[in-house]
Design a protein around this motif. Structure first.
Motif, PDB file in Angstrom:
ATOM      1  N   GLY A  46      33.664   5.057  -1.380  1.00 33.85           N
ATOM      2  CA  GLY A  46      33.932   6.126   0.561  1.00 33.85           C
ATOM      3  C   GLY A  46      33.055   6.915  -0.163  1.00 33.85           C
ATOM      4  O   GLY A  46      31.781   7.297   1.224  1.00 33.85           O
ATOM      5  N   PRO A  47      32.867   7.670  -0.840  1.00 35.98           N
ATOM      6  CA  PRO A  47      31.915   8.814  -0.681  1.00 35.98           C
ATOM      7  C   PRO A  47      30.300   8.658  -0.900  1.00 35.98           C
ATOM      8  O   PRO A  47      29.241   8.967  -1.082  1.00 35.98           O
ATOM      9  CB  PRO A  47      32.448   9.274  -2.007  1.00 35.98           C
ATOM     10  CG  PRO A  47      33.974   9.253  -2.919  1.00 35.98           C
ATOM     11  CD  PRO A  47      33.987   7.898  -2.040  1.00 35.98           C
ATOM     12  N   TRP A  48      30.256   6.724  -1.875  1.00 36.78           N
ATOM     13  CA  TRP A  48      28.952   6.590  -1.964  1.00 36.78           C
ATOM     14  C   TRP A  48      28.242   6.523  -0.456  1.00 36.78           C
ATOM     15  O   TRP A  48      27.590   6.459  -0.218  1.00 36.78           O
ATOM     16  CB  TRP A  48      28.341   5.436  -2.911  1.00 36.78           C
ATOM     17  CG  TRP A  48      29.682   6.159  -4.200  1.00 36.78           C
ATOM     18  CD1 TRP A  48      30.641   5.871  -4.946  1.00 36.78           C
ATOM     19  CD2 TRP A  48      28.475   6.532  -4.912  1.00 36.78           C
ATOM     20  NE1 TRP A  48      30.500   6.900  -6.231  1.00 36.78           N
ATOM     21  CE2 TRP A  48      28.743   6.814  -6.188  1.00 36.78           C
ATOM     22  CE3 TRP A  48      27.029   6.555  -4.722  1.00 36.78           C
ATOM     23  CZ2 TRP A  48      28.755   8.301  -7.336  1.00 36.78           C
ATOM     24  CZ3 TRP A  48      26.495   7.960  -6.070  1.00 36.78           C
ATOM     25  CH2 TRP A  48      27.465   8.256  -7.296  1.00 36.78           C
ATOM     26  N   GLY A 112      18.944   4.202   0.739  1.00 35.13           N
ATOM     27  CA  GLY A 112      19.331   2.902  -0.316  1.00 35.13           C
ATOM     28  C   GLY A 112      19.830   2.543  -1.514  1.00 35.13           C
ATOM     29  O   GLY A 112      20.547   1.940  -1.739  1.00 35.13           O
ATOM     30  N   ASN A 113      19.862   3.722  -2.100  1.00 35.30           N
ATOM     31  CA  ASN A 113      19.749   4.175  -3.911  1.00 35.30           C
ATOM     32  C   ASN A 113      21.370   3.950  -3.658  1.00 35.30           C
ATOM     33  O   ASN A 113      22.398   3.764  -4.593  1.00 35.30           O
ATOM     34  CB  ASN A 113      19.351   5.380  -4.401  1.00 35.30           C
ATOM     35  CG  ASN A 113      17.893   4.623  -4.760  1.00 35.30           C
ATOM     36  OD1 ASN A 113      17.147   4.053  -4.849  1.00 35.30           O
ATOM     37  ND2 ASN A 113      16.880   5.125  -5.357  1.00 35.30           N
ATOM     38  N   LYS A 119      27.423  -0.716  -3.730  1.00 40.51           N
ATOM     39  CA  LYS A 119      27.815  -2.540  -3.602  1.00 40.51           C
ATOM     40  C   LYS A 119      28.375  -2.693  -4.796  1.00 40.51           C
ATOM     41  O   LYS A 119      28.755  -3.253  -5.476  1.00 40.51           O
ATOM     42  CB  LYS A 119      26.504  -2.940  -2.778  1.00 40.51           C
ATOM     43  CG  LYS A 119      26.964  -4.317  -3.231  1.00 40.51           C
ATOM     44  CD  LYS A 119      25.031  -5.110  -2.191  1.00 40.51           C
ATOM     45  CE  LYS A 119      25.897  -6.716  -2.233  1.00 40.51           C
ATOM     46  NZ  LYS A 119      25.338  -6.877  -3.866  1.00 40.51           N
ATOM     47  N   GLU A 120      27.124  -1.747  -5.999  1.00 34.95           N
ATOM     48  CA  GLU A 120      27.723  -2.711  -7.607  1.00 34.95           C
ATOM     49  C   GLU A 120      29.291  -1.727  -7.586  1.00 34.95           C
ATOM     50  O   GLU A 120      29.362  -2.698  -8.982  1.00 34.95           O
ATOM     51  CB  GLU A 120      26.541  -1.061  -8.473  1.00 34.95           C
ATOM     52  CG  GLU A 120      24.718  -2.289  -7.866  1.00 34.95           C
ATOM     53  CD  GLU A 120      23.618  -1.526  -9.307  1.00 34.95           C
ATOM     54  OE1 GLU A 120      24.185  -0.543  -8.870  1.00 34.95           O
ATOM     55  OE2 GLU A 120      22.590  -2.162  -8.625  1.00 34.95           O
ATOM     56  N   MET A 121      29.358  -0.840  -7.501  1.00 33.88           N
ATOM     57  CA  MET A 121      29.721   0.087  -7.747  1.00 33.88           C
ATOM     58  C   MET A 121      31.636  -1.494  -6.737  1.00 33.88           C
ATOM     59  O   MET A 121      32.788  -1.235  -8.125  1.00 33.88           O
ATOM     60  CB  MET A 121      30.662   1.585  -7.689  1.00 33.88           C
ATOM     61  CG  MET A 121      29.701   2.706  -8.309  1.00 33.88           C
ATOM     62  SD  MET A 121      30.326   2.589 -10.380  1.00 33.88           S
ATOM     63  CE  MET A 121      30.796   3.854  -9.712  1.00 33.88           C
ATOM     64  N   GLY A 122      31.507  -1.282  -6.445  1.00 33.84           N
ATOM     65  CA  GLY A 122      32.537  -2.435  -5.731  1.00 33.84           C
ATOM     66  C   GLY A 122      32.477  -2.958  -6.420  1.00 33.84           C
ATOM     67  O   GLY A 122      33.860  -3.791  -6.038  1.00 33.84           O
ATOM     68  N   GLU A 123      31.408  -4.288  -6.595  1.00 36.94           N
ATOM     69  CA  GLU A 123      31.307  -5.550  -7.719  1.00 36.94           C
ATOM     70  C   GLU A 123      31.775  -5.522  -8.408  1.00 36.94           C
ATOM     71  O   GLU A 123      32.337  -6.036  -9.007  1.00 36.94           O
ATOM     72  CB  GLU A 123      30.337  -6.019  -7.112  1.00 36.94           C
ATOM     73  CG  GLU A 123      29.178  -6.583  -5.606  1.00 36.94           C
ATOM     74  CD  GLU A 123      27.746  -6.624  -5.613  1.00 36.94           C
ATOM     75  OE1 GLU A 123      27.281  -6.756  -6.748  1.00 36.94           O
ATOM     76  OE2 GLU A 123      27.510  -7.245  -4.243  1.00 36.94           O
ATOM     77  N   SER A 124      30.974  -4.374  -9.153  1.00 36.41           N
ATOM     78  CA  SER A 124      32.133  -3.978 -10.456  1.00 36.41           C
ATOM     79  C   SER A 124      34.019  -4.140 -10.584  1.00 36.41           C
ATOM     80  O   SER A 124      34.730  -4.356 -11.410  1.00 36.41           O
ATOM     81  CB  SER A 124      31.563  -2.415 -11.141  1.00 36.41           C
ATOM     82  OG  SER A 124      30.174  -3.371 -11.771  1.00 36.41           O
ATOM     83  N   GLU A 125      33.533  -3.292  -9.561  1.00 30.27           N
ATOM     84  CA  GLU A 125      35.820  -3.346  -9.422  1.00 30.27           C
ATOM     85  C   GLU A 125      35.860  -4.216  -8.643  1.00 30.27           C
ATOM     86  O   GLU A 125      37.550  -4.543  -9.807  1.00 30.27           O
ATOM     87  CB  GLU A 125      36.020  -1.476  -9.078  1.00 30.27           C
ATOM     88  CG  GLU A 125      37.575  -1.697  -8.252  1.00 30.27           C
ATOM     89  CD  GLU A 125      37.902  -0.704  -7.196  1.00 30.27           C
ATOM     90  OE1 GLU A 125      38.983   0.095  -7.533  1.00 30.27           O
ATOM     91  OE2 GLU A 125      36.484  -1.264  -5.850  1.00 30.27           O
ATOM     92  N   THR A 126      36.055  -4.776  -7.965  1.00 25.83           N
ATOM     93  CA  THR A 126      36.072  -6.293  -8.299  1.00 25.83           C
ATOM     94  C   THR A 126      36.678  -7.555  -9.551  1.00 25.83           C
ATOM     95  O   THR A 126      37.907  -8.457  -9.528  1.00 25.83           O
ATOM     96  CB  THR A 126      35.826  -7.156  -6.901  1.00 25.83           C
ATOM     97  OG1 THR A 126      35.342  -6.059  -5.700  1.00 25.83           O
ATOM     98  CG2 THR A 126      35.922  -8.041  -6.038  1.00 25.83           C
ATOM     99  N   ALA A 127      35.116  -6.933  -9.933  1.00 24.67           N
ATOM    100  CA  ALA A 127      35.317  -8.297 -11.070  1.00 24.67           C
ATOM    101  C   ALA A 127      36.016  -7.309 -12.323  1.00 24.67           C
ATOM    102  O   ALA A 127      37.045  -8.504 -12.506  1.00 24.67           O
ATOM    103  CB  ALA A 127      34.101  -7.759 -11.346  1.00 24.67           C
TER     104      ALA A 127
END
Length: 145
Positions: A46-48, A112-113, A119-127
């Motif tokens: 959320g903050p990102w 964009g950054n 996105k990367e943090m969300g994908e890492s958390e899911t993984a």
């Protein structure tokens, strides 16, 4: 194995084996205990995502301001022929237009950054969650994973 840190890292964390000089704000003194001492590290994208939206809004405002500033100066040069202040005014206009373009471009890149990090943090958390589903933790059978 001996771990050594650069001088800068030693300033932040202290020499190897000593109590760190810097900690995460959410970390308690207990290993593995996050905010509130729950032992769980929580992440929210959320903050990102919010910061990315703010950068996007600032980008839009900077471009709109640059446009309004330019329109406000239309016709000034023709009406101020012969006045030395016309050249100074044009110089100020150019300077502010360059600054607002730089703000616009920086905010565009930042937006964009920040979205990429979310996105990367969300994908890492899911993984990580997915990889831990098969791990049996004694005494934790009643908790949802």
């Amino acid at each position: 194995m001996v771990v050594t840190y650069s001088e800068r890292w030693q300033e932040l964390f202290g020499p190897t084996g000593d109590e760190p000089a810097m900690r995460l704000a959410s970390a308690s003194g207990e290993p593995g205990a996050g905010a509130g001492g729950t032992g769980r590290l929580k992440y929210s994208k959320g903050p990102w995502t919010s910061a990315s939206g703010t950068a996007g809004a600032l980008r839009t405002r900077a471009e709109a301001s640059r446009s309004v500033l330019g329109r406000g100066h239309e016709g000034v040069a023709a009406g101020a022929v012969g006045l030395s202040s016309a050249m100074a005014l044009k110089s100020v206009l150019t300077s502010w237009e360059e600054r607002l373009r730089a703000v616009r471009d920086e905010c565009d890149q930042l937006k964009g950054n920040l979205l990429r990090v979310a996105k990367e943090m969300g994908e890492s958390e899911t993984a990580v969650k997915s990889s831990l589903k098969g791990v049996h933790v004694p005494g934790k059978a009643s908790e949802k994973r």
